[in-house]
Design an enzyme around this catalytic site. Structure first.
Site, PDB file in Angstrom:
ATOM      1  N   TYR A 129       0.853  -1.182   0.000  1.00 42.81           N
ATOM      2  CA  TYR A 129       0.000   0.000   0.000  1.00 42.81           C
ATOM      3  C   TYR A 129       0.894   1.239   0.000  1.00 42.81           C
ATOM      4  O   TYR A 129       1.860   1.300   0.757  1.00 42.81           O
ATOM      5  CB  TYR A 129      -0.901   0.004   1.239  1.00 42.81           C
ATOM      6  CG  TYR A 129      -1.779   1.234   1.354  1.00 42.81           C
ATOM      7  CD1 TYR A 129      -2.815   1.456   0.464  1.00 42.81           C
ATOM      8  CD2 TYR A 129      -1.570   2.175   2.368  1.00 42.81           C
ATOM      9  CE1 TYR A 129      -3.631   2.584   0.568  1.00 42.81           C
ATOM     10  CE2 TYR A 129      -2.384   3.298   2.486  1.00 42.81           C
ATOM     11  CZ  TYR A 129      -3.413   3.500   1.582  1.00 42.81           C
ATOM     12  OH  TYR A 129      -4.214   4.616   1.693  1.00 42.81           O
ATOM     13  N   ASP A 165       9.322   2.845  -0.180  1.00 40.64           N
ATOM     14  CA  ASP A 165       8.268   3.471   0.621  1.00 40.64           C
ATOM     15  C   ASP A 165       8.405   2.973   2.052  1.00 40.64           C
ATOM     16  O   ASP A 165       7.979   1.868   2.386  1.00 40.64           O
ATOM     17  CB  ASP A 165       6.890   3.130   0.041  1.00 40.64           C
ATOM     18  CG  ASP A 165       5.768   3.764   0.846  1.00 40.64           C
ATOM     19  OD1 ASP A 165       6.066   4.476   1.832  1.00 40.64           O
ATOM     20  OD2 ASP A 165       4.592   3.544   0.487  1.00 40.64           O
ATOM     21  N   LYS A 173       4.190   8.506   9.218  1.00 44.73           N
ATOM     22  CA  LYS A 173       3.933   7.826  10.491  1.00 44.73           C
ATOM     23  C   LYS A 173       4.905   8.242  11.613  1.00 44.73           C
ATOM     24  O   LYS A 173       4.762   9.347  12.119  1.00 44.73           O
ATOM     25  CB  LYS A 173       3.842   6.326  10.256  1.00 44.73           C
ATOM     26  CG  LYS A 173       2.670   6.020   9.283  1.00 44.73           C
ATOM     27  CD  LYS A 173       2.220   4.587   9.189  1.00 44.73           C
ATOM     28  CE  LYS A 173       0.905   4.505   8.431  1.00 44.73           C
ATOM     29  NZ  LYS A 173       0.986   3.986   7.074  1.00 44.73           N
TER      30      LYS A 173
HETATM   31  C1  LIG Z   1       0.363   4.478   5.768  1.00 46.83           C
HETATM   32  C2  LIG Z   1       1.122   4.284   4.529  1.00 46.83           C
HETATM   33  C3  LIG Z   1       1.030   5.180   3.457  1.00 46.83           C
HETATM   34  C4  LIG Z   1       0.042   6.306   3.418  1.00 46.83           C
HETATM   35  O1  LIG Z   1       0.262   7.251   4.414  1.00 46.83           O
HETATM   36  P1  LIG Z   1      -0.943   8.226   4.842  1.00 46.83           P
HETATM   37  O2  LIG Z   1      -0.297   9.147   5.824  1.00 46.83           O
HETATM   38  O3  LIG Z   1      -2.012   7.366   5.425  1.00 46.83           O
HETATM   39  O4  LIG Z   1      -1.395   8.928   3.616  1.00 46.83           O
HETATM   40  C5  LIG Z   1       1.884   5.008   2.382  1.00 46.83           C
HETATM   41  N1  LIG Z   1       2.751   3.984   2.347  1.00 46.83           N
HETATM   42  C6  LIG Z   1       2.855   3.097   3.347  1.00 46.83           C
HETATM   43  C7  LIG Z   1       3.860   2.008   3.265  1.00 46.83           C
HETATM   44  C8  LIG Z   1       2.036   3.208   4.465  1.00 46.83           C
HETATM   45  O5  LIG Z   1       2.106   2.285   5.428  1.00 46.83           O
END
Ligand SMILES: *Cc1c(COP(=O)(O)O)cnc(C)c1O
Length: 427
Positions: A143, A238, A266
């Site tokens: 994701y 990511d 995060k």
């Molecule tokens: C949570 C997450 C996102 C998206 O971040 P948001 O702050 O919710 O937009 C993108 N990539 C990864 C790997 C994530 O865990």
């Protein structure tokens, strides 16, 4: 006695679609009524009925020092007293940028944004601007936020164009995304052999945490780095979730794989909306105002978010911080797995740093197909039984869990004991 959670959920559904502001919060996957939280302290959260839970969701990752850490709260209060935002540069933004570049091997330059979605979306635009190419590669089960080009699933048959995984995403946009299998180095090799000179970027979670926890195979990471270099594609790791979770230097530091661009979120926002993307200076210099790739944000580098993030980044650098979290997560996963084994339940578990995965399957999954083959009904039953015992796990079989520095050995023991009680009555 009526439950406040239920009342609040009932009312919320009238004014908020599904009663929630992000879909997984709705408990659709596990069933039942979502908990409304009123406060958190350290490793614990309290719901609207004032029931206490040991929290392994950690606000989906950010709360690595626990809820309401006094240092973080004070930093945010102090920042708030100086002004909530200016839409102009501040010294604190420089400070967090320097700190990020100093800690993380991937970063020569970095730009702050407000969400992980923004970070990945912009990293892809930058990779396209830099390479002059359009196609991107992602992996099923990873994701990367909810921008159009990333809400894409595999088409039928290997290497056909990706298809939208959400209504509202134009097929034309989805068709620019190729979706491959995670941990499949040969599949990646084949995709590059067929259209390597069209590929702007490969984006991947170097430790996957959005299909439960899946660890990367060495050959997968190595193939990805080698192929991107050979074909002039940008490798985007990511680490919005794995950054400052797998360890201080994230998954790229842990595995020693150097991305061209890195995305963060995060933990780096300490619980407030801050995220970032960065990497090679020669690529980052294509961003406006230096270069032709546009990106902007009214709230980017918001002083409160930067204060929470910077304070959190200082706290995670304490001696032994990650060693302790790593051991807590290991102790817990081993304890729960041992209990399941004693009770004859097909179950496995693993952890890396402060992230963990629990699986209702006899062996730890290493692919999207293997995770999908786990017993989802068993997880849902386990989730509700643990909730009943005062343990809050992510309300989905396809999410990683997190320990924080506020968790104690006693919390971990209580969690294992709760699982043991649940498993004892399982049959
Ligand atoms: C949570 C997450 C996102 C998206 O971040 P948001 O702050 O919710 O937009 C993108 N990539 C990864 C790997 C994530 O865990």
């Amino acid at each position: 006695m009526t439950s406040h959670n239920e009342e609040l959920f009932e009312q919320s559904q009238r004014v908020i679609p599904g009663g929630v502001n992000s879909p997984v919060r709705a408990f659709r996957s596990v069933g039942g009524t979502p908990l409304f939280f009123q406060r958190g302290q350290g490793a614990y959260v309290w719901d609207a009925d004032d029931k206490r839970y040991i929290d392994y969701v950690n606000s989906w990752g950010p709360m690595i020092v626990g809820h309401c850490h006094p240092g973080v709260v004070k930093a945010v209060q102090d920042a708030a007293a100086q002004g909530l935002g200016f839409g102009a540069p501040t010294a604190a933004e420089l400070e967090i940028a320097e700190e990020l570049c100093r800690i993380l091997p991937a970063l020569e330059m970095v730009r702050l944004v407000s969400s992980g979605t923004e970070a990945t979306m912009t990293a892809i635009r930058l990779a396209r601007g830099y390479t002059g190419r359009s196609r991107i590669i992602k992996f099923e089960g990873c994701y990367h936020g909810h921008s159009d080009g990333l809400l894409v699933k595999a088409g039928s048959g290997a290497l056909t164009f990706g298809q939208p995984s959400s209504s509202g995403v134009p097929a034309e946009i989805a068709s620019l995304t190729t979706v491959l299998d995670y941990n499949d180095a040969a599949g990646l090799e084949k995709a590059f052999a067929e259209s390597g000179d069209e590929i702007a970027a490969v984006i991947v979670e170097p430790v996957a945490g959005n299909m439960n926890l899946i660890l990367p195979k060495r050959e997968f990471l190595d193939a990805m780095r080698r192929l991107c270099t050979q074909h002039g594609a940008v490798l985007i790791l990511d680490e919005v979730m794995s950054g400052f979770r797998v360890g201080l230097t994230g998954a790229h530091g842990h595995y020693g794989i150097q991305p061209d661009l890195l995305t963060l979120g995060k933990v780096m926002g300490g619980g407030l909306p801050a995220a970032a993307f960065g990497g090679r200076a020669d690529i980052m210099k294509h961003l406006a105002p230096l270069g032709p790739v546009y990106q902007a944000g009214t709230l980017s580098g918001n002083p409160l978010a930067v204060a929470a993030g910077l304070t959190t980044l200082r706290l995670v650098q304490a001696a032994g911080f990650y060693e302790r979290l790593t051991k807590l997560a290991q102790d817990m996963t081993e304890g729960i797995a041992a209990s399941a084994k004693r009770h004859g339940i097909a179950f496995s578990a693993q952890s890396i740093g402060s992230m963990f995965g629990l699986y209702f399957g006899a062996t730890v999954p290493t692919s999207y197909a293997e995770i999908m083959a786990c017993d989802k009904q068993a997880f849902n039953r386990f989730f509700h039984a643990m909730l009943n015992e005062g343990v809050y796990l992510a309300p989905s079989a396809f999410e990683a869990g997190f320990v924080s520095a506020a968790h104690t050995d006693a919390d971990i023991e209580a969690t294992i004991a709760a699982a043991d009680k649940v498993f004892a009555g399982w049959k």
